[in-house]
Design a protein around this motif. Structure first.
Motif, mmCIF file in Angstrom:
data_model
loop_
_atom_site.group_PDB
_atom_site.id
_atom_site.type_symbol
_atom_site.label_atom_id
_atom_site.label_comp_id
_atom_site.label_asym_id
_atom_site.label_seq_id
_atom_site.Cartn_x
_atom_site.Cartn_y
_atom_site.Cartn_z
ATOM 1 N N GLU A 297 40.973 0.803 -24.739
ATOM 2 C CA GLU A 297 39.712 0.670 -25.624
ATOM 3 C C GLU A 297 38.797 1.505 -25.050
ATOM 4 N N GLU A 298 37.717 2.425 -26.253
ATOM 5 C CA GLU A 298 36.912 3.417 -25.827
ATOM 6 C C GLU A 298 35.723 3.388 -26.171
ATOM 7 N N CYS A 299 34.838 2.491 -25.993
ATOM 8 C CA CYS A 299 33.566 2.358 -26.774
ATOM 9 C C CYS A 299 32.753 3.836 -26.326
ATOM 10 N N ARG A 300 31.705 4.118 -27.276
ATOM 11 C CA ARG A 300 30.277 5.222 -27.748
ATOM 12 C C ARG A 300 29.427 4.827 -28.311
ATOM 13 N N TYR A 301 28.324 4.743 -27.594
ATOM 14 C CA TYR A 301 27.188 4.732 -28.266
ATOM 15 C C TYR A 301 26.356 6.006 -29.176
ATOM 16 N N ARG A 302 26.182 5.091 -30.523
ATOM 17 C CA ARG A 302 25.928 5.731 -31.818
ATOM 18 C C ARG A 302 24.607 5.990 -31.282
ATOM 19 N N PRO A 303 23.344 7.066 -31.069
ATOM 20 C CA PRO A 303 22.154 6.020 -30.614
ATOM 21 C C PRO A 303 21.012 6.352 -31.896
ATOM 22 N N ARG A 304 21.862 7.248 -32.848
ATOM 23 C CA ARG A 304 20.909 7.536 -34.255
ATOM 24 C C ARG A 304 20.886 6.300 -34.761
ATOM 25 N N ARG A 305 22.222 5.753 -34.930
ATOM 26 C CA ARG A 305 22.462 4.514 -35.960
ATOM 27 C C ARG A 305 22.418 3.417 -34.964
ATOM 28 N N GLY A 306 22.221 3.490 -33.618
ATOM 29 C CA GLY A 306 21.876 2.104 -33.091
ATOM 30 C C GLY A 306 22.973 1.330 -33.188
ATOM 31 N N VAL A 307 23.914 1.763 -32.395
ATOM 32 C CA VAL A 307 25.110 1.056 -32.992
ATOM 33 C C VAL A 307 26.736 2.120 -31.897
ATOM 34 N N GLN A 308 27.545 0.406 -32.009
ATOM 35 C CA GLN A 308 28.456 1.241 -30.529
ATOM 36 C C GLN A 308 29.451 0.554 -31.339
ATOM 37 N N GLN A 309 30.320 2.077 -31.003
ATOM 38 C CA GLN A 309 31.687 2.378 -31.949
ATOM 39 C C GLN A 309 33.031 2.194 -31.592
ATOM 40 N N CYS A 310 33.821 0.828 -30.933
ATOM 41 C CA CYS A 310 34.808 1.066 -30.030
ATOM 42 C C CYS A 310 36.079 1.743 -31.006
ATOM 43 N N GLN A 311 36.985 2.128 -29.961
ATOM 44 C CA GLN A 311 38.632 2.333 -30.202
ATOM 45 C C GLN A 311 39.523 2.404 -29.262
ATOM 46 N N GLY A 312 40.839 2.201 -29.554
ATOM 47 C CA GLY A 312 41.495 2.152 -28.569
ATOM 48 C C GLY A 312 42.375 0.628 -28.821
ATOM 49 N N GLY A 313 42.856 0.135 -27.374
ATOM 50 C CA GLY A 313 43.598 -0.905 -27.242
ATOM 51 C C GLY A 313 44.884 -0.857 -27.529
ATOM 52 N N TYR A 314 45.895 0.611 -27.950
ATOM 53 C CA TYR A 314 46.995 0.515 -28.396
ATOM 54 C C TYR A 314 47.562 1.208 -27.898
ATOM 55 N N TYR A 315 48.849 1.728 -28.463
ATOM 56 C CA TYR A 315 49.775 2.036 -27.577
ATOM 57 C C TYR A 315 50.551 3.047 -28.344
ATOM 58 N N GLU A 316 50.945 4.643 -27.797
ATOM 59 C CA GLU A 316 51.100 5.274 -28.257
ATOM 60 C C GLU A 316 52.051 5.429 -27.192
ATOM 61 N N GLN A 317 53.427 7.002 -28.598
ATOM 62 C CA GLN A 317 54.599 7.225 -28.408
ATOM 63 C C GLN A 317 54.290 9.076 -27.795
ATOM 64 N N ARG A 318 54.293 9.166 -26.466
ATOM 65 C CA ARG A 318 54.211 10.498 -25.771
ATOM 66 C C ARG A 318 55.914 10.677 -25.838
ATOM 67 N N TRP A 319 55.518 11.875 -25.820
ATOM 68 C CA TRP A 319 56.719 12.751 -25.552
ATOM 69 C C TRP A 319 57.069 13.150 -24.230
ATOM 70 N N VAL A 320 58.212 12.782 -22.901
ATOM 71 C CA VAL A 320 58.112 13.544 -21.677
ATOM 72 C C VAL A 320 58.956 14.283 -21.564
ATOM 73 N N PRO A 321 59.420 15.777 -21.563
ATOM 74 C CA PRO A 321 59.950 16.757 -21.280
ATOM 75 C C PRO A 321 61.041 16.409 -20.216
ATOM 76 N N GLY A 322 62.148 17.028 -21.184
ATOM 77 C CA GLY A 322 63.262 16.986 -19.566
ATOM 78 C C GLY A 322 62.553 17.216 -17.872
ATOM 79 N N ARG A 323 63.087 17.122 -17.618
ATOM 80 C CA ARG A 323 62.479 17.669 -16.295
ATOM 81 C C ARG A 323 64.117 17.288 -14.747
ATOM 82 N N TYR A 324 64.429 18.702 -13.855
ATOM 83 C CA TYR A 324 65.041 18.081 -12.723
ATOM 84 C C TYR A 324 64.308 17.379 -11.905
ATOM 85 N N GLU A 325 64.911 15.858 -11.106
ATOM 86 C CA GLU A 325 64.384 15.490 -10.562
ATOM 87 C C GLU A 325 65.672 14.907 -9.171
#
Length: 116
Positions: free
Chosen positions: A70-98
């Motif tokens: 979760e990532e929260c940002r404070y908006r000083p002009r509006r006086g509010v805090q917006q939070c977003q996140g706390g979820y799973y995301e699919q990301r591509w991991v390229p092939g490689r030699y190990e």
């Protein structure tokens, strides 16, 4: 009296160190058994041996599930805090030699003495 208690503490310390080494697979630190697969069974009718070798092995690309905190940002002009996140995301991991340790069969040559 102090000598007896010193010997008792030394014996107890040795006992605890020995039990922690056994809990780590029989050896502590380097020089102990490594965490590789056991040696495969020896092929029948073939001369040679298995050797544990370090080899480069291709690991294909894949999607991986990654937690986005979760990532929260404070908006000083509006006086509010917006939070977003706390979820799973699919990301591509390229092939490689190990680099992996693998048992490799090394054919052996043998000589039969007494024959031409």
């Amino acid at each position: 009296m102090a000598l007896k208690s010193g010997i008792v503490f030394l014996a107890l310390g040795t006992l605890f160190l020995g039990s922690s080494a056994l809990a780590q697979g029989g050896y502590g630190g380097h020089g102990g058994p490594s965490h590789h697969r056991p040696q495969p069974p020896r092929p029948s009718n073939q001369e040679g041996r298995y050797e544990l070798q370090t080899v480069q092995e291709w690991s294909p690309g894949r999607y991986e599930k990654v937690w986005v905190p979760e990532e929260c940002r404070y908006r000083p002009r509006r006086g509010v805090q917006q939070c977003q996140g706390g979820y799973y995301e699919q990301r591509w991991v390229p092939g490689r030699y190990e680099t992996v340790e693998k048992w490799v069969w090394v054919p052996g040559r043998y000589h039969r003495y007494g024959r031409s």
